[in-house]
Design a protein around this motif. Structure first.
Motif, PDB file in Angstrom:
ATOM      1  N   HIS A  32       0.880  59.143  44.966  1.00  0.00           N
ATOM      2  CA  HIS A  32       1.045  60.541  45.367  1.00  0.00           C
ATOM      3  C   HIS A  32       0.159  60.866  46.573  1.00  0.00           C
ATOM      4  N   ILE A  33      -1.044  60.292  46.600  1.00  0.00           N
ATOM      5  CA  ILE A  33      -1.921  60.474  47.763  1.00  0.00           C
ATOM      6  C   ILE A  33      -1.265  59.901  49.017  1.00  0.00           C
ATOM      7  N   LEU A  34      -0.689  58.698  48.900  1.00  0.00           N
ATOM      8  CA  LEU A  34      -0.028  58.082  50.050  1.00  0.00           C
ATOM      9  C   LEU A  34       1.141  58.936  50.531  1.00  0.00           C
ATOM     10  N   LEU A  35       1.900  59.501  49.610  1.00  0.00           N
ATOM     11  CA  LEU A  35       3.014  60.370  50.005  1.00  0.00           C
ATOM     12  C   LEU A  35       2.512  61.610  50.735  1.00  0.00           C
ATOM     13  N   SER A  36       1.415  62.174  50.251  1.00  0.00           N
ATOM     14  CA  SER A  36       0.899  63.396  50.876  1.00  0.00           C
ATOM     15  C   SER A  36       0.406  63.129  52.298  1.00  0.00           C
ATOM     16  N   ARG A  37      -0.056  61.915  52.568  1.00  0.00           N
ATOM     17  CA  ARG A  37      -0.576  61.579  53.895  1.00  0.00           C
ATOM     18  C   ARG A  37       0.526  61.379  54.924  1.00  0.00           C
ATOM     19  N   ARG A  83       7.112  68.658  58.158  1.00  0.00           N
ATOM     20  CA  ARG A  83       7.973  68.735  56.973  1.00  0.00           C
ATOM     21  C   ARG A  83       9.068  67.671  56.974  1.00  0.00           C
ATOM     22  N   GLU A  84       9.045  66.769  57.929  1.00  0.00           N
ATOM     23  CA  GLU A  84      10.069  65.743  58.019  1.00  0.00           C
ATOM     24  C   GLU A  84       9.798  64.607  57.031  1.00  0.00           C
ATOM     25  N   TYR A  85      10.873  64.037  56.507  1.00  0.00           N
ATOM     26  CA  TYR A  85      10.736  62.881  55.629  1.00  0.00           C
ATOM     27  C   TYR A  85      10.558  61.615  56.462  1.00  0.00           C
ATOM     28  N   LYS A  86       9.722  60.701  55.975  1.00  0.00           N
ATOM     29  CA  LYS A  86       9.481  59.419  56.612  1.00  0.00           C
ATOM     30  C   LYS A  86       9.552  58.329  55.546  1.00  0.00           C
ATOM     31  N   ILE A  87       9.712  57.090  55.994  1.00  0.00           N
ATOM     32  CA  ILE A  87       9.696  55.971  55.047  1.00  0.00           C
ATOM     33  C   ILE A  87       8.257  55.749  54.597  1.00  0.00           C
ATOM     34  N   PRO A  88       7.970  55.884  53.314  1.00  0.00           N
ATOM     35  CA  PRO A  88       6.584  55.714  52.844  1.00  0.00           C
ATOM     36  C   PRO A  88       6.097  54.284  53.025  1.00  0.00           C
ATOM     37  N   LYS A  89       4.802  54.139  53.251  1.00  0.00           N
ATOM     38  CA  LYS A  89       4.210  52.822  53.427  1.00  0.00           C
ATOM     39  C   LYS A  89       2.884  52.764  52.660  1.00  0.00           C
ATOM     40  N   GLY A  90       2.438  51.529  52.409  1.00  0.00           N
ATOM     41  CA  GLY A  90       1.188  51.319  51.689  1.00  0.00           C
ATOM     42  C   GLY A  90       1.416  51.146  50.203  1.00  0.00           C
ATOM     43  N   TYR A  94      17.455  57.213  51.154  1.00  0.00           N
ATOM     44  CA  TYR A  94      16.682  56.658  52.265  1.00  0.00           C
ATOM     45  C   TYR A  94      17.529  55.729  53.130  1.00  0.00           C
ATOM     46  N   THR A  95      18.360  54.897  52.496  1.00  0.00           N
ATOM     47  CA  THR A  95      19.188  53.986  53.281  1.00  0.00           C
ATOM     48  C   THR A  95      20.219  54.740  54.112  1.00  0.00           C
ATOM     49  N   SER A  96      20.617  55.934  53.652  1.00  0.00           N
ATOM     50  CA  SER A  96      21.577  56.733  54.421  1.00  0.00           C
ATOM     51  C   SER A  96      20.921  57.487  55.572  1.00  0.00           C
ATOM     52  N   LYS A  97      19.617  57.744  55.467  1.00  0.00           N
ATOM     53  CA  LYS A  97      18.905  58.531  56.480  1.00  0.00           C
ATOM     54  C   LYS A  97      18.186  57.663  57.510  1.00  0.00           C
ATOM     55  N   ASP A 119      16.519  51.736  59.703  1.00  0.00           N
ATOM     56  CA  ASP A 119      15.552  50.654  59.611  1.00  0.00           C
ATOM     57  C   ASP A 119      14.927  50.524  58.221  1.00  0.00           C
ATOM     58  N   PHE A 120      15.559  51.139  57.207  1.00  0.00           N
ATOM     59  CA  PHE A 120      14.999  51.023  55.854  1.00  0.00           C
ATOM     60  C   PHE A 120      15.071  49.565  55.408  1.00  0.00           C
ATOM     61  N   PRO A 121      13.941  49.006  54.931  1.00  0.00           N
ATOM     62  CA  PRO A 121      13.912  47.564  54.577  1.00  0.00           C
ATOM     63  C   PRO A 121      14.848  47.243  53.412  1.00  0.00           C
ATOM     64  N   GLU A 122      15.680  46.227  53.587  1.00  0.00           N
ATOM     65  CA  GLU A 122      16.654  45.868  52.556  1.00  0.00           C
ATOM     66  C   GLU A 122      15.989  45.308  51.305  1.00  0.00           C
ATOM     67  N   ASP A 123      14.806  44.698  51.452  1.00  0.00           N
ATOM     68  CA  ASP A 123      14.168  44.059  50.299  1.00  0.00           C
ATOM     69  C   ASP A 123      13.350  45.030  49.455  1.00  0.00           C
TER      70      ASP A 123
END
Length: 260
Positions: free
Chosen positions: A170-175, A182-189, A241-244, A247-251
């Motif tokens: 949840h911390i990673l999502l908030s960052r 307010r835009e959605y991004k591909i989460p990392k970490g 995510y794959t629709s938006k 470059d969403f990772p397939e794995d």
């Protein structure tokens, strides 16, 4: 043979029509909700909240999700002042879970929209009824023969691991959102490199821990139902995510690393 093996891990079912009915209703309704997510019929919160639905602010909605269940957990200490170590740990775990979620709503989460009023009511009622039934089922188990296999301490370990992992992600999502973004991004970490919903993955571990602490029929049906819902919701989330994002990772899986 299978039934006798299962009975080694749980309390005998108490003679209660209410808890028996709730065991069936909870598992079935959660499974149906997960299947609805796969079919594209979503509970209206987060990225799946539709603009056409009547909404409440996201922060308000999430507080309404968790507050009644948290208050029910606290009230149980007065309603059932005694009950032994297992009962004490169960009520403490439930109350701590919802207290953590409330703190995250107030201090951690970043919100981008509203929540459907009908979904807010459904989720809040579901959490409240589940909490009440978990506690009541444990109360009814007092005096019944203890399970042959005691899962109390493994359950405590799973609960703490799940809560910590859920909080971290949840911390990673908030960052992901800084300065009012307010835009959605591909989460990392963290485990985001393996699954798109590691916060659900760890919350499922947390709930399995609670069912191990409890070892009642209802707690097992509840944790199974929650897992089935998470499978459906995470599948829908990965599809979103794959629709938006091209470059969403397939794995990257939906919920369970390397598997689903």
């Amino acid at each position: 043979m299978v039934i006798s093996t299962v009975l080694n891990f749980i309390y005998p079912p108490p003679p209660s029509v209410f808890t028996t009915a709730m065991s069936v209703i909870t598992a079935a309704s959660q499974a149906n909700a997960g299947l609805s997510e796969v079919r594209g019929v979503h509970l209206q919160y987060s990225k799946f909240a539709l603009a056409s639905h009547k909404k409440v602010p996201s922060r308000t909605g999430m507080l309404l999700f968790y507050s009644p269940a948290f208050l029910a957990g606290l009230a149980s200490f007065s309603i059932f002042p005694d009950g032994g170590l297992r009962f004490l740990i169960l009520r403490s775990a439930i109350s701590l879970h919802f207290f953590k979620r409330i703190l995250e709503v107030l201090l951690v989460h970043k919100f981008s929209g509203g929540m459907g009023v009908d979904s807010t009511v459904v989720i809040s009622l579901s959490y409240f009824l589940s909490t009440v039934t978990l506690i009541y089922s444990q109360h009814l188990s007092r005096g019944l023969p203890e399970p042959l296999v005691d899962l109390l301490y493994p359950g405590m370990a799973l609960f703490l691991i799940g809560m910590a992992g859920n909080f971290y992600h949840h911390i990673l999502l908030s960052r992901l959102r800084q300065g009012g973004d307010r835009e959605y991004k591909i989460p990392k970490g963290g485990l985001f490199g393996r699954v798109i919903c590691p916060h659900y993955f760890f919350e499922a571990i947390e709930f399995v821990g609670i069912s191990f602490i409890s070892q009642t029929v209802y707690s097992c049906s509840w944790s199974l139902g929650v897992l089935l819902y998470f499978l459906g919701r995470s599948h829908a989330t990965r599809r979103w995510y794959t629709s938006k994002f091209e470059d969403f990772p397939e794995d990257v899986k939906a919920l369970i690393p390397f598997i689903f």
